[in-house]
Enzyme design. Structure first.
Site, PDB file in Angstrom:
ATOM      1  N   CYS A 104       0.838  -1.211   0.000  1.00 13.65           N
ATOM      2  CA  CYS A 104       0.000   0.000   0.000  1.00 13.65           C
ATOM      3  C   CYS A 104       0.867   1.252   0.000  1.00 13.65           C
ATOM      4  CB  CYS A 104      -0.918  -0.006   1.217  1.00 13.65           C
ATOM      5  SG  CYS A 104      -2.046   1.405   1.297  1.00 13.65           S
ATOM      6  N   CYS A 201      -6.426  -3.906   6.839  1.00 13.38           N
ATOM      7  CA  CYS A 201      -7.490  -2.912   6.734  1.00 13.38           C
ATOM      8  C   CYS A 201      -8.649  -3.346   5.838  1.00 13.38           C
ATOM      9  CB  CYS A 201      -6.925  -1.572   6.258  1.00 13.38           C
ATOM     10  SG  CYS A 201      -6.277  -1.599   4.570  1.00 13.38           S
TER      11      CYS A 201
END
Length: 359
Positions: A104, A201
């Site tokens: 990410c 997440c």
């Protein structure tokens, strides 16, 4: 940052990024807050799915309102799905264990946020990461945070010179997370006691990442064999994505002496999981690929470093080799070297290099 600047602060809705934004306001900078909208339709409850979820966006919005700064939510769902989530699925399907936070940071956060920074006419990007950046001569270097408890330089090793040049990590100068929470209370932030997000997440399924993978990639769970180091079949399994190197729980096998067995290797081409005794997990050599060099790039002559092969381990003495076959040679064997994970090497407090562990 000494002079007044226009800064874009990445606000995830957590304590760290909120304090980073508040510190920028307190120092007199022109601050704009931005939150990445990355929650996915596969999540069962996007309100509670970690950073950048629906609930986190609302927390970021509340903090921005309190600080009196503009706040924007930017839709990065497609980019996040195509890079981070797809990589996560592909790596587990290939018998590797990825680090989605590194992916990410590398593919979404810094590239996309720096693009937004320029769109908003800002000069600098600020995040709530615990790390430091220093310029020495004509080069920028990534350093460990002043306090080691929350140091995040490991997941930031991939930052390029153009990114380091315009990024600031104000929390990297703090001693520990308690100092951040104290600052949050002093600044009157409503999220001062908000718990840290511990989960992946984009995974909110009750069964964790395995249940997530079963939902999005059911063919990663085809029946196969668990074998010993000689290739003898011991039992079956329901999918290689259920396993990672070093794993003990869930195997359910012991040898006649009663000693437990651990996952030593995953062989996707054979749909096999190789198990053995814990001592077989120890090795001194770690092969690397997809290298990014920070402080120095050795060729034939190795350099002495402190290195770690997973986020939550202490760095250990090693030699770092460059050239066509980069690798780490640890002075003492390390446990459970896992393909797909990240190895990061340090010289002192400075990130020297990092790469992906390969077979």
């Amino acid at each position: 940052m000494r002079r007044r600047e226009s800064v874009l602060v990445a606000m995830s809705g957590g304590v760290d990024s909120s304090v980073a934004a508040a510190l920028m306001v307190k120092r007199g900078h022109n601050v704009i807050g931005v939150t990445l909208q990355i929650w996915q339709e596969s999540q069962t409850d996007p309100r509670h799915a970690g950073c950048c979820s629906l609930g986190a966006v609302e927390d970021a919005r509340r903090v921005a309102r309190l600080l009196g700064i503009p706040h924007y939510v930017v839709n990065f769902k497609d980019e996040f799905r195509e890079t981070v989530i797809q990589n996560f699925i592909d790596e587990y399907s290939a018998g590797r264990t990825p680090n989605p936070c590194v992916q990410c940071n590398r593919k979404v956060k810094f590239d996309e946020l720096l693009h937004k920074m320029r769109e908003f006419g800002c000069e600098r990007l600020v995040t709530g990461h615990y790390a430091r950046i220093r310029k020495r001569e004509d080069k920028f270097h990534l350093l460990k945070a002043l306090g080691t408890e929350k140091d995040q330089s490991y997941v930031l090793y991939m930052m390029r010179q153009d990114q380091l040049a315009v990024t600031s990590f104000p929390l990297g100068e703090l001693r520990d997370k308690s100092a951040t929470r104290t600052l949050a209370r002093e600044l009157g932030l409503p999220i001062a006691d908000k718990p840290d997000s511990q989960e992946i997440c984009f995974v909110s399924e009750a069964g964790g990442y395995r249940e997530f993978l079963r939902k999005v990639k059911p063919d990663a769970f085809s029946d196969g064999e668990i074998v010993d180091e000689s290739g003898k079949v011991l039992t079956g399994h329901k999918g290689i994505a259920d396993f990672t190197v070093g794993q003990r729980k869930g195997i359910g096998l012991t040898i006649p002496s009663g000693k437990p067995l651990f996952v030593l290797k995953i062989e996707p081409s054979k749909n096999q999981v190789v198990v053995g005794l814990e001592d077989a997990l120890l090795t001194s050599e770690v092969l690397l690929e997809d290298m990014l060099w920070g402080k120095i790039q050795p060729d034939q002559t190795p350099i002495d470093v402190m290195a770690k092969i997973r986020y939550n381990m202490d760095a250990k003495p090693a030699r770092l080799f460059g050239g066509a076959s980069p690798r780490l040679e640890f002075k003492k064997p390390v446990r459970a070297v896992t393909p797909g994970q990240i190895a990061v090497a340090y010289v002192g407090k400075t990130v020297a290099a990092g790469g992906t562990i390969r077979l």
